[in-house]
Design a protein around this motif. Structure first.
Motif, short mmCIF file in Angstrom:
data_model
loop_
_atom_site.label_atom_id
_atom_site.label_comp_id
_atom_site.label_asym_id
_atom_site.label_seq_id
_atom_site.Cartn_x
_atom_site.Cartn_y
_atom_site.Cartn_z
N UNK A 184 0.70 -1.13 0.14
CA UNK A 184 0.15 -0.30 -0.22
C UNK A 184 0.76 1.39 -0.20
N UNK A 185 2.32 1.39 0.21
CA UNK A 185 2.97 2.33 0.24
C UNK A 185 3.33 2.83 -1.17
N UNK A 186 3.12 3.96 -1.37
CA UNK A 186 3.31 4.63 -2.93
C UNK A 186 4.82 4.60 -3.16
N UNK A 187 5.35 3.90 -4.29
CA UNK A 187 6.57 3.62 -4.59
C UNK A 187 7.17 5.12 -4.87
N UNK A 188 8.42 5.63 -4.52
CA UNK A 188 9.04 6.75 -4.76
C UNK A 188 10.12 6.49 -5.80
#
Length: 83
Positions: free
Chosen positions: A78-82
């Motif tokens: 669920x973390x946005x990829x940087x």
């Protein structure tokens, strides 16, 4: 056979289930002489009865480990990829 990949904690759950079953059989074997009026079994069987509780704890630890691993995996997804 299942084609699922083993998850974290699956082995602990299986080992715990086997320990629980061995303890349950030992408990039945220990209690049976009391009902049929024969001599009690050796103390080793009474110690083997404790595998039932220990197996439950090992299986519970496996379930908790699996839940923690799934939660970490869900959080990582669920973390946005940087870029």
């Amino acid at each position: 056979m299942s084609d699922e990949t083993p998850q974290a904690g699956d082995l602990l759950v299986r080992i715990g289930a086997i320990m629980f079953l061995v303890g349950a059989v030992a408990t039945l074997a220990t209690v049976t002489p009391l009902f049929i009026g024969s001599e009690p079994l050796p103390p080793v069987f009474y110690w083997m009865c404790m595998l039932m509780g220990a197996g439950f704890l090992v299986a519970a630890a496996g379930v908790i480990r699996s839940a923690v691993a799934q939660r970490r995996q869900a959080e990582a997804a669920s973390r946005p990829s940087v870029p």
